[in-house]
Design a protein around this motif. Sequence first.
Motif, PDB file in Angstrom:
ATOM      1  N   UNK A   1       0.860  -1.198  -0.008  1.00 22.54           N
ATOM      2  CA  UNK A   1       0.090   0.008  -0.129  1.00 22.54           C
ATOM      3  C   UNK A   1       0.954   1.264   0.052  1.00 22.54           C
ATOM      4  N   UNK A   2       0.272   2.413  -0.729  1.00 17.76           N
ATOM      5  CA  UNK A   2       1.143   3.536  -0.705  1.00 17.76           C
ATOM      6  C   UNK A   2       0.045   4.789  -0.286  1.00 17.76           C
ATOM      7  N   UNK A   3       0.825   5.262   0.801  1.00 23.63           N
ATOM      8  CA  UNK A   3      -0.053   6.132   1.727  1.00 23.63           C
ATOM      9  C   UNK A   3       0.141   7.817   1.517  1.00 23.63           C
ATOM     10  N   UNK A   4      -0.903   8.242   1.058  1.00 21.82           N
ATOM     11  CA  UNK A   4      -0.510  10.084   0.882  1.00 21.82           C
ATOM     12  C   UNK A   4      -1.346  10.579   1.868  1.00 21.82           C
ATOM     13  N   UNK A   5      -1.370  12.046   1.610  1.00 23.11           N
ATOM     14  CA  UNK A   5      -2.039  12.709   2.845  1.00 23.11           C
ATOM     15  C   UNK A   5      -3.553  12.490   2.622  1.00 23.11           C
ATOM     16  N   UNK A   6      -4.103  12.782   1.551  1.00 22.00           N
ATOM     17  CA  UNK A   6      -5.931  12.350   1.327  1.00 22.00           C
ATOM     18  C   UNK A   6      -6.086  11.146   0.825  1.00 22.00           C
ATOM     19  N   UNK A   7      -5.047  10.481   0.047  1.00 26.93           N
ATOM     20  CA  UNK A   7      -5.618   9.113  -0.649  1.00 26.93           C
ATOM     21  C   UNK A   7      -4.653   8.087  -0.245  1.00 26.93           C
ATOM     22  N   UNK A   8      -5.023   6.956  -0.620  1.00 25.01           N
ATOM     23  CA  UNK A   8      -3.858   5.926  -0.483  1.00 25.01           C
ATOM     24  C   UNK A   8      -4.188   5.061  -1.521  1.00 25.01           C
ATOM     25  N   UNK A   9      -3.301   4.257  -1.906  1.00 25.64           N
ATOM     26  CA  UNK A   9      -3.299   3.380  -3.229  1.00 25.64           C
ATOM     27  C   UNK A   9      -3.339   1.841  -2.448  1.00 25.64           C
ATOM     28  N   UNK A  10      -4.234   0.967  -2.864  1.00 24.79           N
ATOM     29  CA  UNK A  10      -4.094  -0.417  -2.379  1.00 24.79           C
ATOM     30  C   UNK A  10      -4.356  -1.347  -3.594  1.00 24.79           C
ATOM     31  N   UNK A  11      -4.125  -2.588  -3.314  1.00 24.07           N
ATOM     32  CA  UNK A  11      -4.243  -3.517  -4.186  1.00 24.07           C
ATOM     33  C   UNK A  11      -5.731  -3.945  -4.835  1.00 24.07           C
ATOM     34  N   UNK A  12      -6.115  -4.194  -5.880  1.00 25.21           N
ATOM     35  CA  UNK A  12      -7.250  -4.336  -6.212  1.00 25.21           C
ATOM     36  C   UNK A  12      -7.934  -5.483  -5.645  1.00 25.21           C
ATOM     37  N   UNK A  13      -9.327  -5.628  -5.491  1.00 26.94           N
ATOM     38  CA  UNK A  13     -10.320  -6.851  -4.848  1.00 26.94           C
ATOM     39  C   UNK A  13     -11.197  -6.991  -5.679  1.00 26.94           C
ATOM     40  N   UNK A  14     -11.656  -8.245  -5.717  1.00 26.63           N
ATOM     41  CA  UNK A  14     -12.763  -8.831  -6.603  1.00 26.63           C
ATOM     42  C   UNK A  14     -14.086  -7.971  -6.112  1.00 26.63           C
ATOM     43  N   UNK A  15     -13.951  -7.597  -4.682  1.00 24.27           N
ATOM     44  CA  UNK A  15     -15.159  -6.830  -4.087  1.00 24.27           C
ATOM     45  C   UNK A  15     -15.194  -5.397  -4.855  1.00 24.27           C
ATOM     46  N   UNK A  16     -14.260  -4.975  -5.687  1.00 27.09           N
ATOM     47  CA  UNK A  16     -14.242  -3.629  -6.457  1.00 27.09           C
ATOM     48  C   UNK A  16     -14.974  -3.667  -7.468  1.00 27.09           C
ATOM     49  N   UNK A  17     -15.604  -4.850  -7.843  1.00 24.44           N
ATOM     50  CA  UNK A  17     -16.163  -5.070  -9.220  1.00 24.44           C
ATOM     51  C   UNK A  17     -17.332  -4.255  -9.452  1.00 24.44           C
ATOM     52  N   UNK A  18     -18.348  -3.918  -8.344  1.00 23.94           N
ATOM     53  CA  UNK A  18     -19.437  -2.846  -8.804  1.00 23.94           C
ATOM     54  C   UNK A  18     -18.732  -1.329  -8.986  1.00 23.94           C
ATOM     55  N   UNK A  19     -17.662  -0.996  -8.805  1.00 23.71           N
ATOM     56  CA  UNK A  19     -17.247   0.208  -9.243  1.00 23.71           C
ATOM     57  C   UNK A  19     -16.767  -0.031 -10.573  1.00 23.71           C
ATOM     58  N   UNK A  20     -15.969  -1.190 -10.827  1.00 34.18           N
ATOM     59  CA  UNK A  20     -15.607  -1.342 -12.152  1.00 34.18           C
ATOM     60  C   UNK A  20     -16.675  -1.447 -13.267  1.00 34.18           C
ATOM     61  N   UNK A  21     -17.722  -2.066 -12.741  1.00 35.71           N
ATOM     62  CA  UNK A  21     -18.720  -2.323 -13.744  1.00 35.71           C
ATOM     63  C   UNK A  21     -19.312  -0.657 -13.990  1.00 35.71           C
ATOM     64  N   UNK A  22     -19.610   0.248 -13.018  1.00 33.03           N
ATOM     65  CA  UNK A  22     -19.988   1.452 -13.298  1.00 33.03           C
ATOM     66  C   UNK A  22     -19.047   2.144 -14.254  1.00 33.03           C
ATOM     67  N   UNK A  23     -17.640   2.003 -13.962  1.00 38.27           N
ATOM     68  CA  UNK A  23     -16.974   2.974 -14.918  1.00 38.27           C
ATOM     69  C   UNK A  23     -17.081   2.067 -16.336  1.00 38.27           C
TER      70      UNK A  23
END
Length: 182
Positions: A1-23
């Motif tokens: 994970x990469x950590x910023x001030x307002x955001x962070x970057x993490x690995x994708x998960x299968x549970x991210x599928x609804x957002x990917x579907x929207x995009x």
Amino acid sequence: MLDGKRIYLRRFQVTDAPVLLKWGQNHRYHRLAGFEVFNNLQEAKKGAQEYANRKNSFALCLKENNQLIGLVELYERGIDEASLLKTKEIGFMLEQDFEGHGYMTEALKLVLHDAFEQMGQTEIWAGTFDTNFHSQELLERIGFKYVYTTDYAQISNLFSYKEKYYLLKKEEWLKMVSNTKS
């Protein structure tokens, strides 16, 4: 994970599928960033798994509520094994509602710092469709230099777009970083 001030970057998960579907159902993301079209949740789950399997593919999330708002990836780039080890290409996409707040700038800086200072990369390339002016401006703002344009219609009848390529070398990144610290 990469950590910023307002955001962070993490690995994708299968549970991210609804957002990917929207995009994947928003043609703007396909037109500007080449994001894959997903027609249903099953396709999006498969896509989420593919992102999760990629070593340098990151889900961009807000710290305040853990909301997934974009993605950043480093891809292999090079013509031989030696250059593949030292050169990557970066790709990114941000959900439209979150544009103009500096989230992608923060995310790209985190990934570039990691690529140059932890992974030992010597250069990072970025390609944008020639009509994606916001991404081109962002790249230039964080130090990338325009190098060339490829007209893919000249290569194959299957393609009908042009892509602009930008380059950021490690030396230039280090100069920028040292100038912002002083």
